[in-house]
Design an enzyme around this catalytic site. Structure first.
Site, PDB file in Angstrom:
ATOM      1  N   ARG A 275      -3.232   6.856   1.142  1.00  0.00           N
ATOM      2  CA  ARG A 275      -3.665   8.143   1.692  1.00  0.00           C
ATOM      3  C   ARG A 275      -2.654   8.848   2.603  1.00  0.00           C
ATOM      4  O   ARG A 275      -2.816  10.026   2.886  1.00  0.00           O
ATOM      5  CB  ARG A 275      -4.990   7.951   2.443  1.00  0.00           C
TER       6      ARG A 275
ATOM      7  N   ASP B 201      -7.098  -2.659  -6.958  1.00  0.00           N
ATOM      8  CA  ASP B 201      -7.495  -3.284  -5.697  1.00  0.00           C
ATOM      9  C   ASP B 201      -7.719  -4.776  -5.921  1.00  0.00           C
ATOM     10  O   ASP B 201      -7.986  -5.199  -7.049  1.00  0.00           O
ATOM     11  CB  ASP B 201      -8.766  -2.645  -5.138  1.00  0.00           C
TER      12      ASP B 201
ATOM     13  N   ARG C 194       0.821  -1.222   0.000  1.00  0.00           N
ATOM     14  CA  ARG C 194       0.000   0.000   0.000  1.00  0.00           C
ATOM     15  C   ARG C 194       0.852   1.267   0.000  1.00  0.00           C
ATOM     16  O   ARG C 194       0.588   2.225   0.736  1.00  0.00           O
ATOM     17  CB  ARG C 194      -0.967   0.009   1.192  1.00  0.00           C
TER      18      ARG C 194
ATOM     19  N   ARG D 293      -6.743  11.606  -5.571  1.00  0.00           N
ATOM     20  CA  ARG D 293      -7.990  10.990  -5.117  1.00  0.00           C
ATOM     21  C   ARG D 293      -9.140  11.994  -5.211  1.00  0.00           C
ATOM     22  O   ARG D 293     -10.245  11.650  -5.612  1.00  0.00           O
ATOM     23  CB  ARG D 293      -7.781  10.499  -3.687  1.00  0.00           C
TER      24      ARG D 293
ATOM     25  N   TYR E 148     -14.477 -11.820   1.707  1.00  0.00           N
ATOM     26  CA  TYR E 148     -15.224 -10.568   1.475  1.00  0.00           C
ATOM     27  C   TYR E 148     -16.585 -10.834   0.817  1.00  0.00           C
ATOM     28  O   TYR E 148     -17.586 -10.198   1.134  1.00  0.00           O
ATOM     29  CB  TYR E 148     -14.443  -9.619   0.561  1.00  0.00           C
TER      30      TYR E 148
HETATM   31  O1  1CP Z   1       0.102   0.861  -3.277  1.00  0.00           O
HETATM   32  C1  1CP Z   1      -0.405  -0.267  -3.339  1.00  0.00           C
HETATM   33  O2  1CP Z   1      -0.148  -1.173  -2.520  1.00  0.00           O
HETATM   34  C2  1CP Z   1      -1.242  -0.558  -4.552  1.00  0.00           C
HETATM   35  C3  1CP Z   1      -2.618  -0.693  -4.552  1.00  0.00           C
HETATM   36  C4  1CP Z   1      -3.443  -1.555  -3.626  1.00  0.00           C
HETATM   37  C5  1CP Z   1      -3.299  -2.915  -3.309  1.00  0.00           C
HETATM   38  C6  1CP Z   1      -2.159  -3.848  -3.666  1.00  0.00           C
HETATM   39  C7  1CP Z   1      -4.631  -1.108  -3.024  1.00  0.00           C
HETATM   40  C8  1CP Z   1      -5.135   0.247  -3.121  1.00  0.00           C
HETATM   41  N1  1CP Z   1      -5.234  -2.172  -2.428  1.00  0.00           N
HETATM   42  C9  1CP Z   1      -4.445  -3.284  -2.555  1.00  0.00           C
HETATM   43  C10 1CP Z   1      -4.716  -4.628  -2.104  1.00  0.00           C
HETATM   44  C11 1CP Z   1      -5.781  -4.870  -1.125  1.00  0.00           C
HETATM   45  N2  1CP Z   1      -7.032  -4.307  -1.063  1.00  0.00           N
HETATM   46  C12 1CP Z   1      -5.694  -5.834  -0.109  1.00  0.00           C
HETATM   47  C13 1CP Z   1      -4.519  -6.755   0.090  1.00  0.00           C
HETATM   48  C14 1CP Z   1      -3.453  -6.117   0.844  1.00  0.00           C
HETATM   49  C15 1CP Z   1      -3.743  -5.841   2.286  1.00  0.00           C
HETATM   50  O3  1CP Z   1      -4.054  -6.788   3.018  1.00  0.00           O
HETATM   51  O4  1CP Z   1      -3.626  -4.670   2.655  1.00  0.00           O
HETATM   52  C16 1CP Z   1      -6.897  -5.816   0.611  1.00  0.00           C
HETATM   53  C17 1CP Z   1      -7.282  -6.676   1.792  1.00  0.00           C
HETATM   54  C18 1CP Z   1      -7.738  -4.851  -0.008  1.00  0.00           C
HETATM   55  C19 1CP Z   1      -9.127  -4.532   0.367  1.00  0.00           C
HETATM   56  C20 1CP Z   1      -9.279  -3.100   0.636  1.00  0.00           C
HETATM   57  N3  1CP Z   1      -9.326  -2.141  -0.345  1.00  0.00           N
HETATM   58  C21 1CP Z   1      -9.297  -2.444   1.873  1.00  0.00           C
HETATM   59  C22 1CP Z   1      -9.137  -3.138   3.211  1.00  0.00           C
HETATM   60  C23 1CP Z   1     -10.400  -3.233   3.936  1.00  0.00           C
HETATM   61  C24 1CP Z   1     -10.245  -4.179   5.104  1.00  0.00           C
HETATM   62  O5  1CP Z   1     -10.758  -5.284   5.008  1.00  0.00           O
HETATM   63  O6  1CP Z   1      -9.610  -3.795   6.102  1.00  0.00           O
HETATM   64  C25 1CP Z   1      -9.428  -1.071   1.631  1.00  0.00           C
HETATM   65  C26 1CP Z   1      -9.567   0.039   2.617  1.00  0.00           C
HETATM   66  C27 1CP Z   1      -9.418  -0.884   0.223  1.00  0.00           C
HETATM   67  C28 1CP Z   1      -9.437   0.369  -0.532  1.00  0.00           C
HETATM   68  C29 1CP Z   1      -8.108   0.750  -1.022  1.00  0.00           C
HETATM   69  N4  1CP Z   1      -7.332  -0.028  -1.850  1.00  0.00           N
HETATM   70  C30 1CP Z   1      -6.190   0.668  -2.183  1.00  0.00           C
HETATM   71  C31 1CP Z   1      -6.245   1.938  -1.547  1.00  0.00           C
HETATM   72  C32 1CP Z   1      -5.209   3.014  -1.680  1.00  0.00           C
HETATM   73  C33 1CP Z   1      -7.444   1.977  -0.813  1.00  0.00           C
HETATM   74  C34 1CP Z   1      -7.964   3.144  -0.038  1.00  0.00           C
HETATM   75  C35 1CP Z   1      -8.857   3.900  -0.937  1.00  0.00           C
HETATM   76  C36 1CP Z   1      -8.999   5.335  -0.620  1.00  0.00           C
HETATM   77  O7  1CP Z   1      -9.899   5.637   0.161  1.00  0.00           O
HETATM   78  O8  1CP Z   1      -8.264   6.172  -1.183  1.00  0.00           O
END
Ligand code: 1CP
Length: 348
Positions: free
Chosen positions: A31, A77, A27, A40, A153
């Protein structure tokens, strides 16, 4: 595809000589980064952001420009492919992903359609755009969620502390649950192949929530579909490294390391030396700093980085990363300090 100019990550995975340890952060485009928050805002919501090729390319390359990491992970994502497969969701502020019509009974699994990669063409465009914009400066990592984490999920409908609905479904309907995992695996093979064909230099499979399983359940449910994905990808793209990430791996490391991956990405609840002794030199290891260390002082950050580097030693085969993703309220300055410290302290 031309080789990236900085190919430390690829050499580390192959256990070839390296001048220093490669580093990137899960990640890393998120943010905590003011420039990410600006992009964003332009995009509106998160979904319109990751579907916008131009903005996603910009987001993907921010960590290279601002932190100097050794790999780009494409901005997308793990849930991205599920929408065209028949499971729609929204990202709600402060809540994360919410599925509009989650799986409630075994019959609902029939709603899952195989992925047509034409429907996620924008992901391929993002990979191409990143390679073009960076002029192949560093490797590009493609990714997907592992079948268990995606299924969790799809059944739970949202994030959870314990994924109790998803796990109860797994216990009540083990054969249907396996069928769901298997269907997901088939589509994820196509999805990752498509990313590799679009120019991804490596791919990572995120099994973020498999750590909720007992070792026996991990072996029975989460592991077989990952093995299937890896076997198929190795046949189709033998040159492309596959990184397998699980959070909470301590209880079933012995099972995880049979998945066939080229590199295992582990969290901080297991000792890096223990992991190295088990997998090296057959496979490489990625990890495993506790992300919470980034809330401590720079002196602590440096000390913890050095501890990890010393645990691995001077061999190739280690990729520095966190045990899980960066968090929105982390300080950009400290994240940058972390990357700089790894680069400085790991010189061979
Ligand atoms: O920079 C990076 O790592 C690239 C992009 C990326 C990746 C690889 C994002 C952007 N998400 C992910 C993978 C992801 N998404 C995972 C696997 C990694 C991990 O465990 O962290 C998971 C579980 C998700 C699901 C997800 N998407 C969540 C987690 C929710 C939870 O269950 O706790 C969230 C908050 C998102 C949204 C998301 N995805 C990525 C970002 C930057 C965001 C936040 C969006 C925003 O509000 O700007």
């Amino acid at each position: 595809m031309t080789k990236p100019k900085n190919d430390l990550l690829l050499r580390a995975i192959k256990k070839e000589p390296i001048e220093r340890t490669p580093v990137w952060l899960m990640r890393q485009a998120g943010r905590y980064m003011p420039e990410y928050r600006e992009l964003r805002k332009t995009a509106g919501n998160f979904k319109s952001f990751y579907k916008n090729v131009d903005l996603s390319v910009k987001a993907s390359i921010l960590p290279y420009k601002l932190l100097g990491v050794d790999a780009t992970i494409i901005f997308s994502d793990i849930l991205t492919p599920l929408e065209p497969m028949g499971f729609n969701f929204e990202f709600r502020e402060g809540e994360g992903p919410v599925f509009l019509d989650p799986i409630k009974s075994p019959e609902d699994i029939n709603r899952l359609k195989p992925l047509n990669v034409e429907d996620v063409k924008y992901v391929g465009e993002i990979i191409k755009g990143v390679n073009e914009q960076l002029n192949r400066a560093i490797p590009t990592i493609g990714f997907c969620g592992a079948p268990f984490t995606l299924a969790a999920y799809m059944i739970e409908g949202k994030t959870s502390k314990d994924f109790k609905k998803a796990k109860a479904f797994m216990y009540d309907y083990p054969e249907d649950f396996k069928n769901l995992l298997n269907k997901l695996a088939d589509s994820l093979i196509d999805y990752l192949s498509f990313q590799i064909e679009s120019g991804a230099d490596a791919v990572q499979i995120f099994d973020s929530w498999a750590g909720h399983l007992s070792p026996d359940d991990y072996k029975e449910f989460a592991l077989p579909p990952i093995k299937k994905i890896i076997e198929n990808l190795k046949e189709k793209h033998p040159e492309t490294p596959i990184i397998h990430f699980t959070k909470g791996v301590a209880g079933f490391l012995d099972h995880m390391i049979t998945s066939g991956a080229y590199a295992y990405s582990v969290d901080w609840m297991i000792d890096l030396k223990t992991v190295k002794e088990k997998v090296f030199p057959d496979a490489a290891v990625q990890g495993n700093l506790d992300p919470i260390v980034l809330y401590a002082s720079k002196d602590v950050i440096r000390k913890k980085v050095i501890e990890i580097l010393e645990k691995w030693g001077k061999d190739s085969g280690h990729i520095f990363n966190l045990g899980h993703g960066l968090m929105p309220d982390m300080e950009f300055e400290k994240v940058k300090f972390l990357v700089e410290t790894v680069k400085k302290e790991s010189v061979r």
